[in-house]
Design a protein around this motif. Sequence first.
Motif, PDB file in Angstrom:
ATOM      1  N   GLU A 137       7.003  34.953 -13.223  1.00  0.00           N
ATOM      2  CA  GLU A 137       7.215  34.264 -11.956  1.00  0.00           C
ATOM      3  C   GLU A 137       6.057  33.296 -11.759  1.00  0.00           C
ATOM      4  O   GLU A 137       4.895  33.693 -11.873  1.00  0.00           O
ATOM      5  CB  GLU A 137       7.260  35.263 -10.797  1.00  0.00           C
ATOM      6  CG  GLU A 137       8.434  36.198 -10.827  1.00  0.00           C
ATOM      7  CD  GLU A 137       9.754  35.500 -10.530  1.00  0.00           C
ATOM      8  OE1 GLU A 137       9.760  34.545  -9.730  1.00  0.00           O
ATOM      9  OE2 GLU A 137      10.766  35.899 -11.130  1.00  0.00           O
ATOM     10  N   LEU A 138       6.356  32.045 -11.491  1.00  0.00           N
ATOM     11  CA  LEU A 138       5.312  31.061 -11.231  1.00  0.00           C
ATOM     12  C   LEU A 138       5.045  31.017  -9.734  1.00  0.00           C
ATOM     13  O   LEU A 138       5.953  31.180  -8.923  1.00  0.00           O
ATOM     14  CB  LEU A 138       5.736  29.678 -11.730  1.00  0.00           C
ATOM     15  CG  LEU A 138       5.983  29.551 -13.230  1.00  0.00           C
ATOM     16  CD1 LEU A 138       6.390  28.134 -13.576  1.00  0.00           C
ATOM     17  CD2 LEU A 138       4.757  29.939 -14.016  1.00  0.00           C
ATOM     18  N   ASP A 139       3.774  30.781  -9.379  1.00  0.00           N
ATOM     19  CA  ASP A 139       3.466  30.687  -7.955  1.00  0.00           C
ATOM     20  C   ASP A 139       4.002  29.377  -7.388  1.00  0.00           C
ATOM     21  O   ASP A 139       4.306  28.442  -8.107  1.00  0.00           O
ATOM     22  CB  ASP A 139       1.965  30.816  -7.702  1.00  0.00           C
ATOM     23  CG  ASP A 139       1.148  29.709  -8.351  1.00  0.00           C
ATOM     24  OD1 ASP A 139       1.731  28.873  -9.062  1.00  0.00           O
ATOM     25  OD2 ASP A 139      -0.076  29.677  -8.140  1.00  0.00           O
ATOM     26  N   GLY A 140       4.119  29.321  -6.094  1.00  0.00           N
ATOM     27  CA  GLY A 140       4.723  28.162  -5.429  1.00  0.00           C
ATOM     28  C   GLY A 140       3.922  26.890  -5.548  1.00  0.00           C
ATOM     29  O   GLY A 140       4.436  25.792  -5.333  1.00  0.00           O
ATOM     30  N   SER A 141       2.635  26.984  -5.908  1.00  0.00           N
ATOM     31  CA  SER A 141       1.809  25.774  -5.976  1.00  0.00           C
ATOM     32  C   SER A 141       1.931  25.052  -7.316  1.00  0.00           C
ATOM     33  O   SER A 141       1.353  23.992  -7.492  1.00  0.00           O
ATOM     34  CB  SER A 141       0.335  26.141  -5.725  1.00  0.00           C
ATOM     35  OG  SER A 141      -0.119  26.981  -6.773  1.00  0.00           O
ATOM     36  N   SER A 142       2.662  25.621  -8.256  1.00  0.00           N
ATOM     37  CA  SER A 142       2.827  24.987  -9.572  1.00  0.00           C
ATOM     38  C   SER A 142       3.725  23.765  -9.457  1.00  0.00           C
ATOM     39  O   SER A 142       4.828  23.846  -8.921  1.00  0.00           O
ATOM     40  CB  SER A 142       3.438  25.960 -10.568  1.00  0.00           C
ATOM     41  OG  SER A 142       2.589  27.054 -10.759  1.00  0.00           O
TER      42      SER A 142
END
Length: 150
Positions: A137-142
């Motif tokens: 899961e990638l964080d939202g800031s990526s």
Amino acid sequence: MTFYTYDYLQGSQSSWQYARIIILSVLAVIFIGFLVHYLRNRMDSKYKDLTIIVGTLLLLILAIQYDDFSAIQSASAQTGQITQTVKQIAKRLHVGTKSVSINSTTQNANLMAKTPSGYYRVDYNADGSQFVLEKVELDGSSHIKVQEAN
């Protein structure tokens, strides 16, 4: 983070190499043409000078091509390996190769794949012959950018 599509990887593999071959071919034809004109008209030094200039330019480009040859072979091999990885990822996830993007144009240790079902980390074994897909899961800031073929 930039992801590259399968079509982009395929297209970038050989476009510059073909351009170099075309340039070399055109210069070789021009050189032969000037050489023939010079041999027919030995008294006209214009063709002799043009033949020498084009011949020197042709030798310079051939030297550059020879110097870059090993780098081109290495890049082509790595791009070929990464396209095979994209094919294998698509096969394992039962999706088309066009829907899989990868975050590198070369095979390295930090490979990520973007697919319709999410993001996966590609974890290779010690000799690089096999890999395991691990869903992440990638964080939202990526910031995600997909580089597609032109």
